[in-house]
Motif scaffolding. Structure first.
Motif, PDB file in Angstrom:
ATOM      1  N   THR A 141      47.345  37.851  42.120  1.00  0.00           N
ATOM      2  CA  THR A 141      47.008  39.272  42.067  1.00  0.00           C
ATOM      3  C   THR A 141      45.672  39.455  41.365  1.00  0.00           C
ATOM      4  O   THR A 141      45.292  38.679  40.484  1.00  0.00           O
ATOM      5  CB  THR A 141      48.085  40.084  41.313  1.00  0.00           C
ATOM      6  OG1 THR A 141      48.355  39.445  40.056  1.00  0.00           O
ATOM      7  CG2 THR A 141      49.369  40.188  42.121  1.00  0.00           C
TER       8      THR A 141
ATOM      9  N   MET B 271      38.018  41.232  44.396  1.00  0.00           N
ATOM     10  CA  MET B 271      38.790  40.468  45.365  1.00  0.00           C
ATOM     11  C   MET B 271      38.019  39.241  45.839  1.00  0.00           C
ATOM     12  O   MET B 271      38.577  38.138  45.917  1.00  0.00           O
ATOM     13  CB  MET B 271      39.159  41.373  46.549  1.00  0.00           C
ATOM     14  CG  MET B 271      40.138  42.484  46.176  1.00  0.00           C
ATOM     15  SD  MET B 271      40.234  43.806  47.404  1.00  0.00           S
ATOM     16  CE  MET B 271      40.899  42.938  48.800  1.00  0.00           C
TER      17      MET B 271
ATOM     18  N   LEU C 212      39.282  35.471  45.196  1.00  0.00           N
ATOM     19  CA  LEU C 212      39.633  34.669  46.362  1.00  0.00           C
ATOM     20  C   LEU C 212      38.759  33.427  46.502  1.00  0.00           C
ATOM     21  O   LEU C 212      39.168  32.448  47.131  1.00  0.00           O
ATOM     22  CB  LEU C 212      39.529  35.521  47.628  1.00  0.00           C
ATOM     23  CG  LEU C 212      40.666  36.534  47.837  1.00  0.00           C
ATOM     24  CD1 LEU C 212      40.297  37.539  48.912  1.00  0.00           C
ATOM     25  CD2 LEU C 212      41.950  35.813  48.217  1.00  0.00           C
TER      26      LEU C 212
ATOM     27  N   VAL D 282      46.997  39.876  52.493  1.00  0.00           N
ATOM     28  CA  VAL D 282      46.340  40.700  51.478  1.00  0.00           C
ATOM     29  C   VAL D 282      46.979  42.083  51.512  1.00  0.00           C
ATOM     30  O   VAL D 282      46.797  42.837  52.475  1.00  0.00           O
ATOM     31  CB  VAL D 282      44.824  40.803  51.725  1.00  0.00           C
ATOM     32  CG1 VAL D 282      44.158  41.637  50.631  1.00  0.00           C
ATOM     33  CG2 VAL D 282      44.185  39.421  51.799  1.00  0.00           C
TER      34      VAL D 282
ATOM     35  N   ILE E  77      48.091  38.801  46.899  1.00  0.00           N
ATOM     36  CA  ILE E  77      47.566  37.804  47.827  1.00  0.00           C
ATOM     37  C   ILE E  77      48.520  36.624  47.933  1.00  0.00           C
ATOM     38  O   ILE E  77      49.179  36.240  46.956  1.00  0.00           O
ATOM     39  CB  ILE E  77      46.189  37.295  47.360  1.00  0.00           C
ATOM     40  CG1 ILE E  77      45.242  38.475  47.122  1.00  0.00           C
ATOM     41  CG2 ILE E  77      45.582  36.333  48.369  1.00  0.00           C
ATOM     42  CD1 ILE E  77      44.005  38.115  46.341  1.00  0.00           C
TER      43      ILE E  77
ATOM     44  N   CYS F 137      45.729  44.199  44.039  1.00  0.00           N
ATOM     45  CA  CYS F 137      45.654  43.447  45.288  1.00  0.00           C
ATOM     46  C   CYS F 137      46.579  42.235  45.191  1.00  0.00           C
ATOM     47  O   CYS F 137      46.421  41.396  44.300  1.00  0.00           O
ATOM     48  CB  CYS F 137      44.223  43.000  45.562  1.00  0.00           C
ATOM     49  SG  CYS F 137      44.045  41.987  47.039  1.00  0.00           S
TER      50      CYS F 137
ATOM     51  N   ILE G 298      36.446  38.210  53.498  1.00  0.00           N
ATOM     52  CA  ILE G 298      37.360  37.080  53.302  1.00  0.00           C
ATOM     53  C   ILE G 298      37.076  35.977  54.316  1.00  0.00           C
ATOM     54  O   ILE G 298      37.062  34.786  53.977  1.00  0.00           O
ATOM     55  CB  ILE G 298      38.823  37.544  53.394  1.00  0.00           C
ATOM     56  CG1 ILE G 298      39.140  38.543  52.279  1.00  0.00           C
ATOM     57  CG2 ILE G 298      39.776  36.356  53.324  1.00  0.00           C
ATOM     58  CD1 ILE G 298      40.520  39.161  52.378  1.00  0.00           C
TER      59      ILE G 298
ATOM     60  N   VAL H 298      46.478  34.439  55.709  1.00  0.00           N
ATOM     61  CA  VAL H 298      46.108  34.976  54.399  1.00  0.00           C
ATOM     62  C   VAL H 298      46.614  36.415  54.329  1.00  0.00           C
ATOM     63  O   VAL H 298      46.127  37.294  55.048  1.00  0.00           O
ATOM     64  CB  VAL H 298      44.587  34.941  54.174  1.00  0.00           C
ATOM     65  CG1 VAL H 298      44.242  35.470  52.783  1.00  0.00           C
ATOM     66  CG2 VAL H 298      44.050  33.524  54.358  1.00  0.00           C
TER      67      VAL H 298
END
Length: 318
Positions: A161, A169, A173, A234, A243, A241, A210, A232
């Motif tokens: 998260t 993000m 990531l 999201v 993930i 967020c 992403i 993935v």
């Protein structure tokens, strides 16, 4: 009159869902950055969904990790406490003191929290891998075709998260995705993005950013929207967020518990298509034999009929 009014108010609260239950739910902890767990979607009945989720998760967690064992501050088991034969009042006081002093040690393996969105429940997990547990559940349901819930729709693991802003993000990531996509690792993938109660994130921009990250980690990573090796996930809820990277997302019907137990309807068409593509020689023989028979029966119209059969053969081959 006042007593009658009070009684009517109490009845109305119970009838329309008011009272202590709603207060306790609103006062519970919410999904926060840094947590791991499972997002569970349902249809209008969050309380029943929570109960079903606990039953389902505990059933499979017991198989994977064994029964849950709660520890106290002293580390002694309940059997040892019983052997000591303490006074009841002393034992109660001791238990209350332990609960007040150490909240972390008394946290259960699964804890229901407010997700921040309607029809979505967040189950926080402790000391287990949520992605492996959810995959194990869906794998078993897909194999046995046994329906074990009525209200739960989808179960999405949350293994990471961060704050739900694009810069945060991307930064998070960059390192989070390395175990799956960084050289020498590579895979076909897709990105499943959804935002709830959040208007500052644009879907297309997030997906592009992403995908750019995944491409930088290894140029051999390729997008596949039909049958990817990895997905993935999201999920943005308010300012958080959630993930995860999961396998078999398409096979397990987007991790939908209700759909995964259904028999695969498109199987007949898939098998027929496979047999057609696997045996092109047999199809050509059939077409040639049909054209020969047609030619023998109508020698005067041989040429136009041959053209028609050839056209049909090409159409079937495609």
């Amino acid at each position: 009159m006042s007593a009658v009014q009070n009684e009517s108010r109490k009845r109305s609260k119970k009838r329309y869902g008011g009272g202590h239950h709603n207060k306790r739910w609103k006062g519970s902890r919410e999904l926060e950055v840094g947590m791991e767990g499972i997002l569970i979607t349902c249809n209008m009945n969050e309380r029943k969904c929570t109960a079903e989720a606990f039953n389902l998760l505990n059933e499979y967690a017991d198989k994977l990790y064994g029964p849950e064992k709660l520890q106290d501050d002293t580390g002694s088991s309940s059997e040892e406490d019983e052997a000591e034969e303490e006074d009841v009042d002393v034992a109660l006081k001791k238990e209350v003191a332990q609960l007040q002093a150490s909240g972390t040690k008394q946290e259960r393996r699964f804890q229901a929290l407010d997700s921040g969105a309607n029809n979505v429940i967040f189950i926080r997990t402790q000391n287990l891998e949520a992605d492996k547990l959810v995959h194990h559940i869906l794998s078993d349901l897909h194999t046995t075709k046994k329906k074990k819930s009525r209200v739960i729709l989808r179960m999405l693991p949350v293994t990471g998260t961060c704050k739900a802003f694009q810069d945060d993000m991307v930064k998070y990531l960059t390192t989070f995705l390395e175990p799956w996509f960084k050289t020498p690792n590579c895979a076909t993938y897709q990105i499943a993005f959804k935002a709830r109660n959040s208007s500052h994130n644009k879907r297309d921009e997030i997906i592009k950013s992403i995908a750019g990250l995944v491409g930088k980690l290894n140029p051999k990573n390729k997008v596949d929207l039909t049958n990817p090796e990895l997905t993935v996930i999201v999920e943005v809820i308010k300012a958080v967020c959630c993930i995860s990277v999961v396998k078999d997302y398409t096979l397990y019907r987007k991790y939908n518990v209700q759909e995964v137990v259904k028999e695969d309807a498109p199987k007949p068409s898939v098998t027929t298509a496979k047999t057609d593509t696997d045996k092109p020689e047999q199809k050509e023989r059939q077409i040639s034999e049909e054209t020969k028979q047609e030619g023998e029966e109508e020698n005067n119209k041989n040429v136009p009929q041959d053209n028609k059969e050839v056209d049909k053969g090409e159409g079937e081959g495609e």
